[in-house]
Write a protein that holds these residues in place. Structure first.
Motif, mmCIF file in Angstrom:
data_model
loop_
_atom_site.group_PDB
_atom_site.id
_atom_site.type_symbol
_atom_site.label_atom_id
_atom_site.label_comp_id
_atom_site.label_asym_id
_atom_site.label_seq_id
_atom_site.Cartn_x
_atom_site.Cartn_y
_atom_site.Cartn_z
ATOM 1 N N ILE A 60 39.969 33.146 52.806
ATOM 2 C CA ILE A 60 40.062 34.230 51.825
ATOM 3 C C ILE A 60 40.147 35.571 52.557
ATOM 4 O O ILE A 60 39.402 35.812 53.505
ATOM 5 N N VAL A 61 41.054 36.430 52.090
ATOM 6 C CA VAL A 61 41.129 37.786 52.638
ATOM 7 C C VAL A 61 40.302 38.720 51.745
ATOM 8 O O VAL A 61 40.499 38.759 50.531
ATOM 9 N N HIS A 62 39.376 39.435 52.383
ATOM 10 C CA HIS A 62 38.496 40.355 51.661
ATOM 11 C C HIS A 62 39.045 41.773 51.765
ATOM 12 O O HIS A 62 39.436 42.216 52.852
ATOM 13 N N LEU A 63 39.054 42.458 50.629
ATOM 14 C CA LEU A 63 39.602 43.816 50.559
ATOM 15 C C LEU A 63 38.550 44.765 50.004
ATOM 16 O O LEU A 63 37.639 44.328 49.285
ATOM 17 N N ALA A 64 38.706 46.064 50.315
ATOM 18 C CA ALA A 64 37.727 47.049 49.840
ATOM 19 C C ALA A 64 37.914 47.341 48.364
ATOM 20 O O ALA A 64 36.959 47.634 47.658
ATOM 21 N N SER A 65 39.159 47.246 47.893
ATOM 22 C CA SER A 65 39.396 47.674 46.518
ATOM 23 C C SER A 65 40.621 46.996 45.909
ATOM 24 O O SER A 65 41.521 46.534 46.617
ATOM 25 N N VAL A 66 40.633 46.969 44.601
ATOM 26 C CA VAL A 66 41.726 46.371 43.841
ATOM 27 C C VAL A 66 43.055 47.079 44.144
ATOM 28 O O VAL A 66 44.132 46.482 44.034
ATOM 29 N N ASP A 67 42.979 48.333 44.601
ATOM 30 C CA ASP A 67 44.201 49.082 44.931
ATOM 31 C C ASP A 67 45.007 48.430 46.050
ATOM 32 O O ASP A 67 46.195 48.681 46.190
#
Ligand code: TXA
Ligand code: MG
Length: 331
Positions: A60-67
């Motif tokens: 899974i790639v984790h991101l800071a924000s939905v943007d």
């Protein structure tokens, strides 16, 4: 390996380590993740080697924000966007068609990618500081129980991991709910503590209930029946048969320990599980680790309710018990 309290300085150091291609374990609200820069193929090799995980299993790639969603997914159906907007940051992973920037090392060669915005403040701080995507499977060795504290991570790894950020005990306690949007109709690939009813309500779509296609099952480690297992063989037993089974095993000279909703019996290592599903989930892996340390011949777990709030828990218990019945070797 350095175990650090998540000060601003430690977060900056962890972000620098990720930029140098090193591995950083960090807390999320579900379980601890073992992070590597998702765009760095050398870092990903290091990650797979440390986990002891086959390289065709996606992470899974984790991101800071939905943007950042559109940077990593080539196509975001309306229903998936609604989920992301309402439930992120949170314990939800979306499987979406991958964008060109996502390497095969992340997806295990599949055309889809798993994306998640975690809501633990330490994960958020790290992801914001780092800026890019962080590939992070649960920070346990392949086939073992997922870690819900920094100490659990330290017990599984040594020099392969540069930094472990200590964010205390994870709040949710079992892995995120995974919803697959790569097929025509969305389906739950891995149940968690976000319920199917809530997902259907937000999406306005009924989830597919047919079993996932074979390809997804074989390539997704969470889909292997023997995943999430303690070393001690684990058996799930219906409530009305627990007492009888316990007595029968003890009379055969077996050393048995128990996870049950019922109060403990004397002389038997025993953990009483919470009646609230969220609380039970939060304590589940810690309880199984504790029972595993008894070095008993078996762990008997009282069956959990069949309602949807228990589905994620029932799934992890089923997988843990599959390991015992198939006698699969782990590690
Ligand atoms: O809560 C969580 O999801 C935790 C924290 C650290 O975020 N992570 C986690 O990762 O559980 P891992 O690697 O232990 O499990 C990831 C699961 C795999 O079992 C696989 O089923 C699924 O994500 N997955 C990831 N990418 C996929 C893809 N492209 N297609 C199908 N399944 C995918
Ligand atoms: Mg895992």
């Amino acid at each position: 390996m350095k175990l650090l309290q998540p000060t601003e300085q430690a977060i900056a150091e962890a972000s620098e380590a990720l930029k140098r291609g090193l591995l950083v374990a960090f807390p999320t609200e579900t379980v601890y993740g073992l992070g590597a820069a998702a765009s760095d193929s050398e870092a990903l090799k290091r990650l797979y080697a440390a986990k002891g995980r086959p390289s065709n299993h996606p992470v899974i790639v984790h991101l800071a924000s939905v943007d950042q969603l559109s940077d990593w997914a080539s196509e975001v159906p309306d229903a998936a966007r609604k989920l992301a907007e309402q439930l992120w940051p949170g314990p939800l992973t979306l499987i979406l068609p991958k964008s060109a920037r996502v390497s095969d090392a992340v997806t295990g060669g599949q055309s889809s990618v798993g994306l998640r915005v975690p809501n633990h403040p330490v994960a958020q701080a790290l992801l914001q500081k780092f800026g890019g995507g962080v590939a992070a499977p649960s920070a346990n060795r392949f086939g073992r129980l997922s870690p819900t504290s920094a100490q659990d991570v330290v017990a599984d790894f040594a020099d392969e991991v540069e930094i472990v950020l200590d964010g205390g005990h994870c709040d949710v306690g079992i892995e995120s709910t995974i919803v697959d949007f790569s097929q025509s109709r969305p389906r739950i690939l891995r149940p968690g503590m976000i319920m199917p009813e809530q997902i259907e309500e937000i999406c306005g779509i009924q989830l597919s209930s047919s079993p996932p296609p074979q390809k997804a099952t074989t390539r997704a480690p969470g889909g292997l029946p023997s995943h999430y297992a303690p070393r001690t063989p684990l058996h799930v037993v219906p409530r009305d048969r627990l007492r009888e089974r316990l007595e029968s095993e003890i009379s055969k000279g077996k050393r048995v320990c128990v996870l049950s909703f019922q109060p403990p019996l004397p002389q038997v290592p025993w953990v009483t599980g919470a009646h609230d599903a969220y609380k039970y989930a939060r304590q589940l892996y810690g309880n199984l680790r504790k029972l595993d340390r008894e070095n008993a011949d078996m762990i008997l777990v009282e069956e959990v309710p069949l309602t949807s709030d228990w589905e994620g828990i029932a799934d992890r218990l089923r997988r843990a018990s599959a390991a015992a019945s198939h006698e699969v070797a782990h590690d």
